[in-house]
Design an enzyme around this catalytic site. Structure first.
Site, PDB file in Angstrom:
ATOM      1  N   GLU A 241       4.497  -2.817   2.289  1.00 63.49           N
ATOM      2  CA  GLU A 241       3.284  -2.990   1.485  1.00 63.49           C
ATOM      3  C   GLU A 241       3.330  -1.993   0.345  1.00 63.49           C
ATOM      4  O   GLU A 241       3.516  -0.803   0.577  1.00 63.49           O
ATOM      5  CB  GLU A 241       2.070  -2.628   2.341  1.00 63.49           C
ATOM      6  CG  GLU A 241       1.452  -3.770   3.061  1.00 63.49           C
ATOM      7  CD  GLU A 241       0.121  -3.366   3.667  1.00 63.49           C
ATOM      8  OE1 GLU A 241       0.085  -2.409   4.456  1.00 63.49           O
ATOM      9  OE2 GLU A 241      -0.877  -4.016   3.349  1.00 63.49           O
TER      10      GLU A 241
ATOM     11  N   CYS B 143      -5.061  -5.397   1.528  1.00 68.53           N
ATOM     12  CA  CYS B 143      -4.092  -5.996   2.454  1.00 68.53           C
ATOM     13  C   CYS B 143      -3.713  -7.389   1.973  1.00 68.53           C
ATOM     14  O   CYS B 143      -2.645  -7.889   2.292  1.00 68.53           O
ATOM     15  CB  CYS B 143      -4.682  -6.065   3.851  1.00 68.53           C
ATOM     16  SG  CYS B 143      -6.259  -6.914   3.858  1.00 68.53           S
TER      17      CYS B 143
END
Ligand code: NAP
Length: 475
Positions: free
Chosen positions: A379, A282
């Protein structure tokens, strides 16, 4: 190793008898089959955690601390076998898996130390009529939901503070990586965690299982790490019983390089920020913003380093980049890269998915990425570095903040005042100045905007599992 559910201190199969397969991302082959928990097992786990709650909450902090310390020692003793297990089910290179075990164990050590640092407050009310006494109490039964990218560390980052605070837990690990979670349960039991204090329920029906627990009024806390999309769903479900929530969600980290930066250091930092865990983090640098005078040189140097990485099965000692975790992940990376290339970007290295078995994607550097490319919005979760050129501090900050996410940012500059100014202006929970790695069990980790709510690690991480009770005293 044990592959059943861990409930009330016992290894039990699912009542339905159901099991699911765990795959080796390097080959796609099945490596284990794990009991598939359903709603009945989820509620049995809540039952066990609720029953164990008062005993664990009243266990002296020093004793809770020593159990966590023992778990740290067991994890450290077994670091190499745990690393192999992580690598086997997640695909990451052993070097990354070893790093994860060290990082994960450190949460047990850190929170063993925090367990005995309980604090409170006492003050005189402004009116002078009474004293204000504030005591901290454990929140209660906690549901912990973790992702596959750090199967050990995301679990210990929650279990450590929860146990230190006196809470009992049910861990629902990602279904791609349940084996590491089960190995952690065995370690915690061996360390002396009483039955029912930690329960682990792997499941292929995560939505149903987590919802069933959130509907149970005995559950008082949800700590979730995963995508923003699932986080939103769970926040809505948690609202029903007004459950306390901590949310560690997605990121879209900017990596900003000013022309006055030490370029060697910036490339070193970029390799860590991008390639730790093969890009499946992340905190991974997702968007590289490089000031015009050094943009070409930075791209060339980064591409040189990326193309030299050894790609192969994670469990091979020589490997530096393993396969991605599953087919969906590699297909998404491929689609994002194709979108950028179709929009006019150029691949300086990598840029296409290889043929053959396993979920591999090559280290890739893209330049000339158009501002509206999805790769700059979503992402990537893979080994791809899209580079965009900018001019001046104001543009760097505008580009960095042009996202719904706000987990982490990286800034490289030779001017510390600029580094601090830009860090304050960037909307993120964490910033690395001249550093490609920020994660540290001793520091508060977490995001702003749609990257989450709350912090894990540091002293803040403990407070997430404590309620403040105010007692008005007249004496
Ligand atoms: P995910 O799809 O959101 O899954 C996370 C966890 O939630 C898994 O255990 C998953 O179980 C479960 N889940 C999925 N759908 C659910 C539902 N409807 N109800 C309840 N639980 C559900 O995320 P992921 O793909 O595993 O992990 C990658 C994401 O995690 C990325 O977005 C990454 O940025 C984020 N992440 C954030 C941090 C942080 O600290 N901010 C750290 C690491 C990762 P199944 O496996 O069975 O689907």
């Amino acid at each position: 190793m044990e592959t059943d559910l861990f409930i009330a201190g016992k290894w039990v199969p699912a009542s339905s008898g159901a099991r699911f397969d765990v795959l080796d991302p390097a080959t796609g082959d099945t490596i284990a089959s794990v009991a598939d928990g359903g709603e009945a097992e989820a509620i049995a786990a809540v039952e066990a955690a609720a029953a164990a709650g008062p005993g664990w909450a009243s266990t002296p902090p020093r004793v809770r601390s020593e159990v966590l310390r023992k778990a740290f020692e067991l994890m450290t003793d077994r670091a190499s076998e745990l690393a192999k297990l992580i690598s086997l089910e997640n695909g990451k290179a052993l070097v990354d898996a070893k790093g994860e075990v060290t990082y994960a164990a450190e949460f047990f050590r850190w929170f063993a130390e925090e367990a005995v640092r309980g604090d409170g407050a006492i003050a005189t009310a402004p009116s002078g009529a009474n004293r204000i006494l504030v005591v901290r109490q454990p929140v209660g039964v906690c549901v912990l939901v973790t992702p596959w990218n750090f199967p050990a560390a995301m679990a210990t980052r929650k279990i450590g503070p929860a146990l230190a605070a006196g809470c009992t837990v049910i861990l629902k690990p990602a279904s791609d990586t349940p084996l590491t979670a089960l190995a952690m349960a065995a370690i915690l039991a061996e360390a002396g965690v009483p039955e029912g204090v930690v329960n682990v329920v792997p499941s292929r029906s995560s939505g149903r299982v987590v919802s069933a627990m959130l509907r149970d009024a005995r559950v008082r806390k949800l700590s979730f790490t995963g995508s923003t999309e699932v986080g939103r769903i769970l926040l809505a479900q948690a609202a029903e019983n007004v459950v306390n929530t901590s949310m560690e969600l997605g990121g879209n980290a900017p990596f900003v390089v000013f022309a006055d930066a030490d370029l060697d250091a910036a490339v070193d930092g970029a390799m860590i920020a991008k390639m730790r865990n093969g890009g499946e983090a992340c905190t991974a640098a997702n968007r590289f913003f490089v000031e015009a005078p050094v943009a070409d040189e930075f791209a060339q140097r980064l591409a040189q380093r990326m193309s030299a990485l050894v790609v192969g099965p994670g469990t091979d000692e020589k490997t530096q980049v393993g396969p991605l975790v599953n087919e969906d992940t590699v297909a998404k990376v491929d689609e994002l890269v194709r979108g950028a290339l179709d929009g006019g970007a150029e691949a300086v290295t990598g840029g296409s998915r290889p043929d053959g078995p396993g979920f591999y994607y090559p280290p890739t550097v893209l330049t000339g990425v158009p501002a509206d490319a999805p790769i700059l919005r979503q992402e990537i979760f893979g080994p791809v570095a899209p580079i965009v050129t900018f001019t001046g501090e104001a543009e760097a900050v505008r580009l960095a903040n042009d996202t719904e996410y706000g987990l982490v940012a990286y800034v490289y500059t030779g001017d510390l005042a600029r580094g601090l100014r830009v860090s304050e202006a960037i909307e993120a929970g964490m910033v690395g100045i001249n550093r490609g790695l920020v994660s540290d069990p001793a520091a508060p980790f977490g995001g702003v905007k749609q990257s989450g709510i709350g912090r894990e690690g540091g002293h803040d991480g403990l407070l997430e599992y404590l309620e403040s009770k105010y007692i008005a005293v007249d004496w």
